[in-house]
Design a protein around this motif. Structure first.
Motif, PDB file in Angstrom:
ATOM      1  N   UNK A   4      35.160  42.143  49.815  1.00 12.62           N
ATOM      2  CA  UNK A   4      36.442  41.890  49.517  1.00 12.62           C
ATOM      3  C   UNK A   4      37.185  41.177  50.697  1.00 12.62           C
ATOM      4  N   UNK A   5      36.579  41.509  51.970  1.00 12.60           N
ATOM      5  CA  UNK A   5      37.335  41.071  53.096  1.00 12.60           C
ATOM      6  C   UNK A   5      37.264  39.328  52.901  1.00 12.60           C
ATOM      7  N   UNK A   6      36.119  38.998  52.549  1.00 10.17           N
ATOM      8  CA  UNK A   6      35.911  37.538  52.563  1.00 10.17           C
ATOM      9  C   UNK A   6      36.727  36.851  51.273  1.00 10.17           C
ATOM     10  N   UNK A   7      37.459  37.689  50.317  1.00 13.91           N
ATOM     11  CA  UNK A   7      38.174  37.035  49.270  1.00 13.91           C
ATOM     12  C   UNK A   7      39.576  37.215  49.544  1.00 13.91           C
ATOM     13  N   UNK A   8      40.072  38.457  49.941  1.00 17.62           N
ATOM     14  CA  UNK A   8      41.535  38.538  50.022  1.00 17.62           C
ATOM     15  C   UNK A   8      42.385  37.331  50.887  1.00 17.62           C
TER      16      UNK A   8
END
Length: 465
Positions: free
Chosen positions: A157-161
């Protein structure tokens, strides 16, 4: 060659609402309604009230609204609090291929930054579509999934948000790449948050990764830089997590950019019919079907035998799951969830309240439930998430049920009416029926909204203690 993050940035910033198929827009609205309903149901929870006190204490520029209380703070704090609310009951969406995820954990990133930037409904819907597309692609990229080697999906998720926030805040492509580098350097999450006895962190890890992306985008907007090859570069994600095989094509191949006519993955995501961990849904359904068909009460049960995946047997049925004392452990306990289904005829948010966790009828069932890993079921996973439940009664009768697709999955979908009914049941904890109707109408017509801040005002609870 261009970095993976630059390809993703170009997709996130370049997608146009008018090029999105109506089916994908419809799902974005349905998942939004489902998610804000989950959030409204959690407003009065003890853990959410603690988080609210924390966020209020941080202060912050009043630019975004927190669901339920209506408290206004900066968009990063609001993204965290609203994501915590969406995630709190474990009732929001689920996508599980090589890795599991809850893409709706990212919807608050679009809402909070969209509100701060005074974006309209169409732009927020695009932000939601970006969130789902990239998050779900990460769930396909690693074999085995990173969860299988000890990492939590918040790591992905840290690469999407940051891309969701970058789109809403109007960042340049270079700034969006920097935001991905900043966020992707800061938020790797251990799988231990969902192992053994569970705590509030079970529902907090992913919201924190959502918050991290918003903060990264805000830093990048000020000129702050981050590594441009945080995924594929030296000591980047692919090299460091080298015990899995990475398929870059799953991340970048056939991204549905404007004018491409590509399919959006959001149409393959699942809703939750129960507020529990995803692999409990098939066993719950099977147990309910047996008990309803044969009128079996908790007192009639001599033994329950559950065959599931190795993952289900390992993660959801370890010794701590037979003695759950917290909501977080109970809703990730396959024995508890099946026992609650048998005892009460359903599994609802109320199944995990403090008093219910001590229900003697449920506890009497727990030692009668055996969970075993089935290699044949493992061979079907993740395409089919089968469970087989066999209940033996005190009269010596045996009944067996197999369930392959949980209610809410694309193979067993929830209708609009069912999504609305779930929203109403959840939102009734905070909104009058009239306000619920306003939220439903505003969600279905979000593409006509000129400022998403007006939508957020509808999500303030009518009454709070």
């Amino acid at each position: 060659m261009e970095s993976i993050t630059r390809h993703m940035a170009r997709f996130a910033l370049g997608l146009r609402y008018q090029d999105v198929p109506a089916e994908a827009v419809r799902e974005a609205k349905r998942f939004l309604l489902d998610s804000v309903g989950c959030a409204l149901a959690a407003v009065r929870n003890e853990d959410m009230q603690a988080a609210q006190r924390y966020v209020v204490g941080l202060g912050g520029t009043e630019e975004a609204t927190i669901i339920g209380t209506g408290h206004r703070t900066n968009c990063a704090n609001a993204a965290l609090m609203n994501a915590l609310l969406v995630r709190a009951l474990d009732y929001n969406d689920i996508y599980w291929e090589q890795d599991p995820s809850h893409p709706s954990d990212l919807i608050p990133a679009a809402l909070s930054t969209g509100e701060a930037a005074h974006r309209g409904g169409r732009e927020v819907l695009v932000g939601i579509l970006v969130a789902y597309e990239l998050e779900m692609r990460w769930c396909l990229a690693a074999t085995p999934g990173i969860r299988e080697v000890g990492w939590h999906h918040a790591t992905l998720t840290q690469f999407v948000s940051p891309f969701v926030a970058a789109r809403m805040l109007g960042l340049s492509e270079d700034q969006a790449v920097a935001a991905a580098g900043i966020s992707g350097s800061s938020h790797f999450t251990l799988g231990g948050v969902v192992a053994g006895h569970l705590t509030n962190m079970k529902n907090t890890a992913d919201p924190m990764a959502t918050e991290a992306g918003v903060r990264a985008a805000l830093l990048a907007r000020q000129g702050y830089t981050g590594p441009v090859e945080v995924i594929e570069g030296k000591e980047g994600l692919i090299e460091v997590l080298g015990d899995v095989e990475w398929a870059v094509d799953e991340l970048l191949g056939h991204l549905p950019v404007s004018g491409s006519g590509g399919k959006f993955l959001i149409t393959e995501c699942s809703y939750k019919a129960f507020p529990t961990e995803a692999l409990t849904h098939q066993p719950i359904t099977a147990a309910l079907n047996i008990c309803r068909a044969h009128r079996i009460a908790a007192e009639d049960v001599a033994q329950v035998h559950v065959r599931t995946t190795t993952r289900g047997a390992d993660i959801l049925s370890d010794p701590s799951k037979y003695r759950p004392t917290t909501k977080e452990t109970a809703d990730h306990s396959l024995p508890y969830c099946v026992a609650a289904a048998i005892a009460d005829g359903n599994v609802l948010p109320s199944s995990f309240e403090k008093e219910k966790l001590r229900d003697p009828r449920i506890w009497a069932l727990l030692p009668k439930i055996e969970v075993v890993a089935d290699p044949e079921i493992d061979a079907l996973f993740p395409t089919v998430k089968r469970a087989i439940v066999r209940i033996t009664t005190t009269a010596g009768q045996t009944h067996e049920e197999q369930v392959d697709h949980a209610k809410g999955s694309p193979h067993n979908p929830m209708s609009d009416d069912e999504v609305v009914a779930k929203f109403r049941a959840n939102a009734s904890a905070a909104l009058t029926e009239e306000r619920q109707a306003q939220v439903i109408e505003a969600t279905w017509t979000l593409d006509e909204c000129h400022d998403v801040g007006d939508y957020m005002q509808l999500l303030i609870a009518d009454e709070l203690p």
